[in-house]
Design an enzyme around this catalytic site. Structure first.
Site, mmCIF file in Angstrom:
data_model
loop_
_atom_site.group_PDB
_atom_site.id
_atom_site.type_symbol
_atom_site.label_atom_id
_atom_site.label_comp_id
_atom_site.label_asym_id
_atom_site.label_seq_id
_atom_site.Cartn_x
_atom_site.Cartn_y
_atom_site.Cartn_z
ATOM 1 N N CYS A 91 0.871 -1.026 0.162
ATOM 2 C CA CYS A 91 -0.005 -0.033 0.012
ATOM 3 C C CYS A 91 0.831 1.117 0.030
ATOM 4 C CB CYS A 91 -0.910 -0.083 1.173
ATOM 5 S SG CYS A 91 -0.237 0.613 2.731
ATOM 6 N N GLU A 92 0.330 2.241 -0.822
ATOM 7 C CA GLU A 92 1.215 3.487 -0.569
ATOM 8 C C GLU A 92 1.030 4.348 0.488
ATOM 9 O OE1 GLU A 92 -0.451 5.087 -4.451
ATOM 10 O OE2 GLU A 92 -1.917 6.371 -3.309
ATOM 11 N N HIS A 93 0.134 4.107 1.246
ATOM 12 C CA HIS A 93 0.207 4.801 2.537
ATOM 13 C C HIS A 93 1.009 4.384 3.472
ATOM 14 C CE1 HIS A 93 -4.009 5.193 0.628
ATOM 15 N NE2 HIS A 93 -3.444 6.331 0.405
ATOM 16 N N HIS A 94 1.337 3.000 3.904
ATOM 17 C CA HIS A 94 2.191 2.778 4.925
ATOM 18 C C HIS A 94 3.438 1.876 4.214
ATOM 19 C CE1 HIS A 94 -2.082 3.116 6.460
ATOM 20 N NE2 HIS A 94 -1.213 3.637 7.419
ATOM 21 N N GLN A 123 -5.368 -0.423 -3.538
ATOM 22 C CA GLN A 123 -6.339 -1.628 -4.229
ATOM 23 C C GLN A 123 -6.926 -1.003 -5.276
ATOM 24 O OE1 GLN A 123 -7.792 -4.788 -1.784
ATOM 25 N NE2 GLN A 123 -9.159 -5.204 -3.146
ATOM 26 N N HIS A 161 -5.194 -6.608 3.841
ATOM 27 C CA HIS A 161 -4.156 -5.162 3.901
ATOM 28 C C HIS A 161 -3.518 -5.383 5.322
ATOM 29 C CE1 HIS A 161 -5.215 -2.668 0.477
ATOM 30 N NE2 HIS A 161 -6.163 -3.812 0.168
ATOM 31 N N CYS A 188 -1.774 -3.431 6.829
ATOM 32 C CA CYS A 188 -1.756 -2.069 7.603
ATOM 33 C C CYS A 188 -3.106 -1.990 8.275
ATOM 34 C CB CYS A 188 -1.626 -0.900 6.654
ATOM 35 S SG CYS A 188 -3.022 -0.544 5.236
HETATM 36 ZN ZN ZN Z 1 -1.904 1.155 4.041
#
Ligand code: ZN
Length: 211
Positions: free
Chosen positions: A98-101, A139, A167, A169
Site C-alpha cells: 500500500c502506498e500509505h504505509h 487496491q 491489507h 496495514c
Molecule cells: Zn496502508
C-alpha cells in the site's frame, strides 16, 4: 541504471513526474536511519547487513516500475479458431504494497475479457497484474490499472477485474482487524452495460474451487 523513472502509459495521468533516483548507498543510508528511528543500533552485528538486504528486497517488491503492461499485453494472437466467448483467469496471486504505509497487501485477482478479435497469452494477463502490483499502490488504482491496460492493448468487447486482498496495514497495525477482505471491481464494455455478463463473471469467481 536510469536516473529517472520511465513514463508509463497505463497510469491514469498518462505518466509521472521524472524524479532523481537515489543511489544504492543513499537508499541503504535511509534504511539505517529507520533502524535507528525504531530504537535499535544499526551498527550491531545482526543489523549490519540489513540495509543491503532491505534495498535488495525493495528492488524485488517494486520491480514493476521499469515495465510496461500494455507493451506485454500487446503481443496478441489473432487466430483463435473463431473463439469469441469469455476468457477468464481466476485466483491470480497478488502481492503488493500500500502506498500509505508500504505495508503488504496480499490476495487474488480474477480477470475476464470478451475478445473482439484478439486474444492474449494467458500468462501475459498474470504478468500484467504483477507489473502493477510491484509498485506502491492502492487496491482501487491497481484494479483500474489492470483493466485499463487490457482495454488499451486488446480493445476487447469488455473487461472485468475483481481483486480481493487483505491489507497488513489493517491487520498488524492501526485498527488490528485480521481476516478482513477488501474487494474492488472494475467493469467495462459489455460487463458494464449488461448485467448478465457481470453475473456470469461473478458466478465464475464464486464457483466452487476443485481440489
Ligand atoms: Zn496502508
Amino acid at each position: 541504471m536510469d536516473q529517472t523513472l520511465k513514463k508509463t502509459s497505463a497510469l491514469p495521468d498518462g505518466g509521472r513526474r521524472p524524479i532523481r533516483r537515489p543511489s544504492r548507498a543513499e537508499a541503504e543510508e535511509a534504511v539505517r536511519t529507520l533502524l535507528a528511528w525504531a530504537g535499535d543500533d544499526p551498527e550491531r552485528e545482526g543489523l549490519q547487513d540489513t540495509p543491503r538486504r532491505v534495498a535488495a528486497a525493495d528492488e524485488e517488491y517494486f520491480s514493476g516500475y521499469g515495465n510496461d503492461a500494455v507493451d506485454v499485453l500487446s503481443r496478441t494472437f489473432e487466430d483463435v479458431a473463431g473463439y469469441d466467448d469469455m476468457v477468464m483467469l481466476r485466483d491470480i496471486r497478488v502481492e503488493s504494497h500500500c502506498e500509505h504505509h508500504i505495508a503488504p497487501f496480499i490476495g487474488v485477482a480474477h480477470i475476464a475479457y470478451l475478445p473482439a478479435n484478439r486474444v492474449v497469452g494467458l500468462s501475459k494477463l498474470a504478468r500484467a497484474v504483477d507489473i502493477f502490483a510491484k509498485r506502491l499502490q492502492t487496491q482501487e488504482s491497481l484494479t483500474a490499472q489492470v483493466a485499463d491496460a487490457i482495454e488499451q492493448a486488446l480493445a476487447p468487447r469488455g473487461v472485468a477485474v475483481l481483486i480481493e486482498a487483505e491489507h497488513q496495514c489493517m491487520s498488524t497495525r492501526g485498527i488490528h482487524k485480521p481476516g478482513v477482505s477488501t474487494i474492488t471491481t472494475r467493469f467495462s464494455g459489455v460487463f458494464e452495460q449488461d448485467s448478465s455478463y457481470r453475473d456470469r463473471f461473478l458466478q465464475m469467481v464464486h464457483a466452487e474451487r476443485r481440489g
